[in-house]
Enzyme design. Structure first.
Site, short mmCIF file in Angstrom:
data_model
loop_
_atom_site.label_atom_id
_atom_site.label_comp_id
_atom_site.label_asym_id
_atom_site.label_seq_id
_atom_site.Cartn_x
_atom_site.Cartn_y
_atom_site.Cartn_z
N ILE A 271 0.85 -1.20 0.00
CA ILE A 271 0.00 0.00 0.00
C ILE A 271 0.88 1.25 0.00
CG2 ILE A 271 -1.74 1.29 1.32
CD1 ILE A 271 -2.68 -1.45 2.49
N ASP B 167 11.46 3.39 4.63
CA ASP B 167 11.24 1.97 4.89
C ASP B 167 12.46 1.37 5.57
OD1 ASP B 167 8.86 0.06 3.51
OD2 ASP B 167 10.58 -1.05 4.31
N ASP C 160 13.91 2.95 10.75
CA ASP C 160 13.00 2.10 11.53
C ASP C 160 12.01 3.04 12.20
OD1 ASP C 160 11.66 0.61 13.39
OD2 ASP C 160 13.46 -0.23 14.34
N ASN D 89 2.32 4.54 7.52
CA ASN D 89 1.67 3.39 6.88
C ASN D 89 2.35 2.06 7.22
OD1 ASN D 89 0.22 1.96 4.45
ND2 ASN D 89 2.42 1.74 4.08
N SER E 210 -6.36 -0.48 10.35
CA SER E 210 -6.90 -1.67 9.68
C SER E 210 -8.36 -1.81 10.09
CB SER E 210 -6.13 -2.92 10.14
OG SER E 210 -6.79 -4.10 9.75
N TYR F 204 -2.18 -8.00 16.63
CA TYR F 204 -2.52 -7.10 15.51
C TYR F 204 -3.82 -6.36 15.83
CZ TYR F 204 -3.02 -5.63 10.60
OH TYR F 204 -3.12 -4.91 9.43
N LYS G 56 -3.94 -2.36 16.44
CA LYS G 56 -4.64 -1.55 15.44
C LYS G 56 -5.80 -0.79 16.10
CE LYS G 56 -2.18 -2.38 11.70
NZ LYS G 56 -1.47 -1.31 10.98
N VAL H 11 -5.95 -6.36 1.30
CA VAL H 11 -5.32 -5.68 0.17
C VAL H 11 -4.20 -6.61 -0.33
CG1 VAL H 11 -4.20 -3.57 -0.62
CG2 VAL H 11 -5.79 -3.47 1.32
N ALA H 12 -4.06 -6.70 -1.65
CA ALA H 12 -3.11 -7.64 -2.25
C ALA H 12 -1.67 -7.18 -2.04
CB ALA H 12 -3.41 -7.80 -3.74
#
Ligand SMILES: NC(=O)c1ccc[n+]([C@@H]2O[C@H](COP(=O)([O-])OP(=O)(O)OC[C@H]3O[C@@H](n4cnc5c(N)ncnc54)[C@H](O)[C@@H]3O)[C@@H](O)[C@H]2O)c1
Length: 272
Positions: free
Chosen positions: A18, A37, A58, A85, A146, A159, A163, A192-193
């Site tokens: 994403i 990143d 980081d 993100n 999410s 998670y 989130k 999401v792929a």
């Protein structure tokens, strides 16, 4: 065309998925994009493709995020949009929600990075950006949480919990600083792929998803990025890429006990 006032944007987790799609979309709009990143090589590849700037940071390191903001603003001017993100998900493993792979392993091995990257990175970004944005009279903070931050990710308690915390933190930011001109948005997608659900970058495959997160279909990162940028620029707080999530949130709010029972049935179906 970029008819907004966004000139410089930072996208964390910009090397893949994403985040990478967000970098491409913003660059297409004429924005100078800083691709942040932990995967240095992939960030450099994205940056060279979009004529952007790569930074290996980081995001769970407070000092590193503060230094990044300082350095980018000195070299390129005010950061108009900071998109937090980057995120991680590990799954609970065989021992289930009580321990997030506790068992014989240290209980914190998955909880600690989940808190640091899914929550504290948003805090560190806000800590660095809010004083600057207040001084300038505005800016955009976009935080990727999410649908698991509103509902639950079956099979990943760390998670889901982190989130939820990310959504709550974004709410606090919006309540505190929204009237001073800082536009806060929180992004809550379902599947999401991306590599996070086992689909490699640039793959045409939509085969993926795990433990029911693909219940309403898997979206392409490019489509998700377009929605995020448009909704954030439109000043929206809650960005739902999968509209079904709004209905699930309403059902959960209207009868929490019933929602838990429904989720138990859903879990059983996934396990059978
Ligand atoms: N893919 C989905 O189905 C889905 C659904 C809901 C929410 N999300 C969220 O979307 C965001 C992006 O995930 P994605 O699906 O693109 O996954 P991805 O794994 O493709 O991308 C995540 C990126 O974050 C980077 N990253 C991880 N830890 C980092 C750190 N400490 N510092 C800097 N960068 C770091 C990774 O290197 C990677 O480039 C995450 O916050 C994720 O939780 C994804």
């Amino acid at each position: 065309m970029n008819d907004s006032k966004i000139k410089v944007a930072v996208v964390t987790g910009g090397a893949h998925g994403i985040g990478r799609a967000l970098c491409r979309r913003l660059a297409k709009d004429g924005v100078t994009v800083v691709v942040v990143d932990i995967d240095e090589a992939a960030a450099a590849t994205v940056a060279s493709e979009i004529d952007g700037i790569a930074r290996a940071v980081d995001v769970g390191d407070n000092q590193a995020v503060a230094a990044l903001v300082e350095e980018v603003e000195r070299a390129h001017g005010p950061i108009d949009m900071f998109i937090s993100n980057a995120g991680v998900g590990f799954g609970d493993g065989a021992s289930g929600a009580i321990s997030a792979e506790g068992g014989l392993n240290p209980v914190d091995d998955r909880w600690e990075p989940s808190w640091r990257i899914n929550v504290m990175a948003h805090v560190y970004a806000a800590r660095a950006m809010v004083p600057r944005m207040l001084e300038r009279g505005g800016g955009h903070l976009v935080n990727t949480a999410s649908a698991a931050g509103l509902l639950s990710q079956i099979g990943d308690s760390a998670y889901s919990a982190t989130k939820h915390a990310a959504v709550a933190f974004a709410e606090s930011l919006a309540i505190e600083y929204g009237e001073a001109g800082i536009v806060v948005s929180v992004v809550c997608p379902q599947a999401v792929a991306t590599r996070m659900i086992g689909i490699e970058d640039d793959s045409d495959s939509m085969e993926g998803g795990f433990r029911g997160n693909d219940v309403d279909g898997i979206m392409k990162p490019e489509a998700v990025a377009d929605i995020i940028v448009e909704q954030a620029l439109g000043g929206h707080f809650l960005i739902l890429t999968h509209p079904e999530v709004a209905t699930y949130v309403q059902r959960k709010a209207s009868d929490h006990d019933r929602w838990i029972k429904g989720m138990q049935r859903f879990r059983n179906r996934l396990l059978s």
